[in-house]
Design an enzyme around this catalytic site. Sequence first.
Site, PDB file in Angstrom:
ATOM      1  N   ASP A 151       0.780  21.683  19.931  1.00 26.68           N
ATOM      2  CA  ASP A 151       1.302  20.956  21.082  1.00 26.68           C
ATOM      3  C   ASP A 151       0.215  20.616  22.094  1.00 26.68           C
ATOM      4  O   ASP A 151       0.356  19.644  22.844  1.00 26.68           O
ATOM      5  CB  ASP A 151       2.409  21.765  21.765  1.00 26.68           C
ATOM      6  CG  ASP A 151       3.775  21.544  21.121  1.00 26.68           C
ATOM      7  OD1 ASP A 151       3.885  20.681  20.232  1.00 26.68           O
ATOM      8  OD2 ASP A 151       4.726  22.236  21.504  1.00 26.68           O
TER       9      ASP A 151
ATOM     10  N   ASP B 211      10.701  27.214  12.698  1.00 28.28           N
ATOM     11  CA  ASP B 211      11.023  26.846  14.072  1.00 28.28           C
ATOM     12  C   ASP B 211      10.703  27.975  15.044  1.00 28.28           C
ATOM     13  O   ASP B 211      11.082  29.133  14.821  1.00 28.28           O
ATOM     14  CB  ASP B 211      12.514  26.496  14.158  1.00 28.28           C
ATOM     15  CG  ASP B 211      12.929  26.052  15.546  1.00 28.28           C
ATOM     16  OD1 ASP B 211      12.435  25.008  15.995  1.00 28.28           O
ATOM     17  OD2 ASP B 211      13.747  26.755  16.173  1.00 28.28           O
TER      18      ASP B 211
ATOM     19  N   HIS C 148      -0.950  17.200  21.527  1.00 28.78           N
ATOM     20  CA  HIS C 148       0.075  16.253  21.978  1.00 28.78           C
ATOM     21  C   HIS C 148       0.054  16.100  23.489  1.00 28.78           C
ATOM     22  O   HIS C 148       0.088  14.984  24.020  1.00 28.78           O
ATOM     23  CB  HIS C 148       1.468  16.698  21.539  1.00 28.78           C
ATOM     24  CG  HIS C 148       2.561  15.897  22.192  1.00 28.78           C
ATOM     25  ND1 HIS C 148       3.095  16.243  23.434  1.00 28.78           N
ATOM     26  CD2 HIS C 148       3.186  14.758  21.829  1.00 28.78           C
ATOM     27  CE1 HIS C 148       3.996  15.355  23.773  1.00 28.78           C
ATOM     28  NE2 HIS C 148       4.082  14.442  22.819  1.00 28.78           N
TER      29      HIS C 148
ATOM     30  N   ASP D  73      11.001  16.997  19.158  1.00 33.61           N
ATOM     31  CA  ASP D  73      11.079  17.748  20.412  1.00 33.61           C
ATOM     32  C   ASP D  73      10.598  16.910  21.587  1.00 33.61           C
ATOM     33  O   ASP D  73      11.259  16.815  22.625  1.00 33.61           O
ATOM     34  CB  ASP D  73      10.221  19.014  20.319  1.00 33.61           C
ATOM     35  CG  ASP D  73      10.987  20.202  19.785  1.00 33.61           C
ATOM     36  OD1 ASP D  73      12.207  20.281  20.008  1.00 33.61           O
ATOM     37  OD2 ASP D  73      10.362  21.058  19.133  1.00 33.61           O
ATOM     38  N   GLN D  74       9.415  16.332  21.434  1.00 37.70           N
ATOM     39  CA  GLN D  74       8.781  15.655  22.554  1.00 37.70           C
ATOM     40  C   GLN D  74       9.454  14.333  22.903  1.00 37.70           C
ATOM     41  O   GLN D  74       9.302  13.840  24.014  1.00 37.70           O
ATOM     42  CB  GLN D  74       7.290  15.438  22.253  1.00 37.70           C
ATOM     43  CG  GLN D  74       6.523  16.716  21.956  1.00 37.70           C
ATOM     44  CD  GLN D  74       6.568  17.719  23.095  1.00 37.70           C
ATOM     45  OE1 GLN D  74       6.799  17.367  24.252  1.00 37.70           O
ATOM     46  NE2 GLN D  74       6.362  18.993  22.778  1.00 37.70           N
ATOM     47  N   VAL D  75      10.231  13.779  21.976  1.00 32.47           N
ATOM     48  CA  VAL D  75      11.025  12.589  22.275  1.00 32.47           C
ATOM     49  C   VAL D  75      12.439  12.999  22.661  1.00 32.47           C
ATOM     50  O   VAL D  75      12.959  12.637  23.728  1.00 32.47           O
ATOM     51  CB  VAL D  75      11.055  11.622  21.072  1.00 32.47           C
ATOM     52  CG1 VAL D  75      11.998  10.449  21.351  1.00 32.47           C
ATOM     53  CG2 VAL D  75       9.656  11.110  20.756  1.00 32.47           C
TER      54      VAL D  75
ATOM     55  N   GLU E 178       5.938  26.480  14.132  1.00 28.53           N
ATOM     56  CA  GLU E 178       5.984  25.950  15.489  1.00 28.53           C
ATOM     57  C   GLU E 178       5.787  27.138  16.415  1.00 28.53           C
ATOM     58  O   GLU E 178       6.548  28.108  16.360  1.00 28.53           O
ATOM     59  CB  GLU E 178       7.314  25.282  15.800  1.00 28.53           C
ATOM     60  CG  GLU E 178       7.359  24.749  17.234  1.00 28.53           C
ATOM     61  CD  GLU E 178       8.759  24.507  17.767  1.00 28.53           C
ATOM     62  OE1 GLU E 178       8.889  23.785  18.764  1.00 28.53           O
ATOM     63  OE2 GLU E 178       9.720  25.060  17.202  1.00 28.53           O
TER      64      GLU E 178
END
Length: 581
Positions: free
Chosen positions: A306, A244, A309, A379-381, A281
Site C-alpha cells: 500500500d 485478506d 499506492h 479497497d482503494q476505489v 494483504e
Amino acid sequence: MQFEVWAPQADRVTLHCEGVTRALERDPVRAGWWWGEADARDGTRYGFALDDGPVRPDPRSRRQPDGPDGLSAVVDHGSYAWRTKWAGRPLPGAVLYELHIGTYTREGTLDAAAERLGHLAELGVTHVELMPLNPFPGRHGWGYEGVSLWAVHEPYGGPDALKRFVDRAHELGLGVVLDVVHNHFGPSGNYLPLFGPYLTDTHQTPWGAAVNLDAPGSDEVRAYLVQSALAWLRDYRIDGLRLDAVHALKDTRACHFLEELSTAVDALSADLGRPLSLIAESDLNDPRLITAREEGGLGLHAQWNDDFHHTLHTALTGESQGYYADFARAPLAGLAKTLTGGYFHDGTYSSFRGRGHGRPLDRTRVAAHRLLGYSQTHDQVGNRAQGDRLAATLSPGLLACAATLTLTAPFTPMLFMGEEWAASTPWQFFTDHTDPELADAVRRGRRREFAAHGWAEEDVPDPQDPATRERSCLDWSELDGEPHARVLAWYRRLIALRHEQPDLTDPDLADTKVAFDERQRWLAFRRGDVRVAVNLAKEPAAIPLGPRKAAVLAAWEPVEAPGADGVLQVPGESGVVLLQA
C-alpha cells in the site's frame, strides 16, 4: 459415504441426509470429532443437528445450493473432467489483474467472466486475482462477509462453474489467484460458534471476537483454515491465494498461523509439481511476512504494498486526508523511497497512527517481486464515498503516468479490473443482506462513516440499493471509444515491454536508481539499461538522463530521444520508456 464433524461441546450429533436421520459416534482417537456413514452421491443434501437443536449446514461444506442458511450438498470433485494440463505460473515476472465476479460482467457469473478472459490474455496479464467466492447472503456483495470456507457462492455458478473458469484461464495461459478471508467470518449464516470454539474473546478485531488461533481448541480451528486453503489449490487447481488483512490474525503462539499455512502450501506445491503462491494483504510493513522461513520469516511469497499506492495516489491527485497525510508532504520523494526500499514507513513516524510504524526491508534478502505495486485496488476505489476511480478526476495523460510507474516499477504489478481502459464506471460498496436489521445497520454505518468527513447522506450510495451494484458493473462497450482505446493500447504496450525487457523484472531493489524534482513534478528512474520518465505537470519538463544514448521504446506523447546533452524533453502529463545503447 463417511460424514464427520468437529463438535467438541455437543453431547449428541445427528446427521440428516436425504430424509434419513442417523446418530453419529464419537471418534475414539480425535477428541471432539463425530462420524458416521450414510448413502450419498454428488448433490446429496445433508446437515447436522447438535443435541436438540435445529439442522445446520456442515462447517466444512463443499456446496451450499440454497445459500448460507440451507442444507449442505456433497461434491464429488473427481466427477469434473479437466480439459487442461497445467504446469502452473510462478509469481516472478507476473502481472496480476484483480477481478470481482459480480461486476466484471453485468451477468455477474463465473461463466460470463470466463467468456471475457480472452481480453486479459491479449492484454498480457499472467494471473487473474478473484475477489472472495465463499457463500454470503443474497446475490450480490463484495464477498468479504462469506461463510462456508470450502464452498463457492451459488449465484456465481457454484463449484463446477469455478472449475470451468479455472480451466478456461489455464487454456489461455492465465494463472488464477483467489482472495480468501481467514481473519473473520460473516455475520449472517455463520453457524461455526455453535459447533465449537472457532472464535475467542481473548482478542478483539474490527469484526468483534477474533478467530481462535491461539486459545483452547485453536489446533482444530487452525487446521480448519489450512485445510480449506489447500482445498482451493488442490480441488480447483487454483494457483495462489491472496490472504485478506493478515494483520487482523491474532496469534501469540510460537509458530504463527501464517508460518503453518505457508509450510503446508509449499508441501502441496512440491507434491503437485507446480508453483503455488501466498500473497498477504498487510498494513504492518513487516518484512518478516515475506522472508523465507529458514531465515526466520513466515515464508509468504508476496504482499500487497500500500505504501507504493499511497505515494503514487498523492502524487497524482494531491489528496492529503487521513492516511495520505504523510505521503502527501513530498510525494515524489516518497515514490523514490518506495521504488528503492519497498516501504515508505520503515520505522518512521506515522501521523495517522500517532506512532512509529514498520521496519526496513533487507533488500539483499527480499526480492522485489515479493511486493505487489498498484495504482488502484478494490479497497482503494470501493472504500471511497462514491467509489470513484482515478479516471473520474485525472486526465488520460496522468492515467498514462500511473500506468507507466506501476508497470515498470521493480514490484509485481497488479491492475484493478477496468483500469486498463480508464473505465468510467465507479466501483462502489454494495451489499444484499437478507436480514433487514443487518441491512439497515450497514446502510447507516456507511453513511455515518462518511458524514464524519463532510459527506451529505444523500451523496453516499445506499449499499442495499440494487442500482449501486448496477453502476459498478464494467461497461465493455467503452473499449472502442476514446480515450479508452488509447489508454488500453498504452497498457498493452507497457505490459509487453515488461515481458520483453529482462531489466524490468530484475528482482534487485537496490539496482533501481531514482531522480526527481518535487517542484517541477517529474520523476525518472533507471533499472539496468531501461530508463523511465514521467512528467506529472501540465508544462513540458527537461529531464536530465545522462550522456549515454537511449532509444525510445514507448511514449504517451511523441518525444525525441535525448540529444548529446542527455536531456529528455517530456511533454506535460506524459510518460516515456527508453533503452540505453
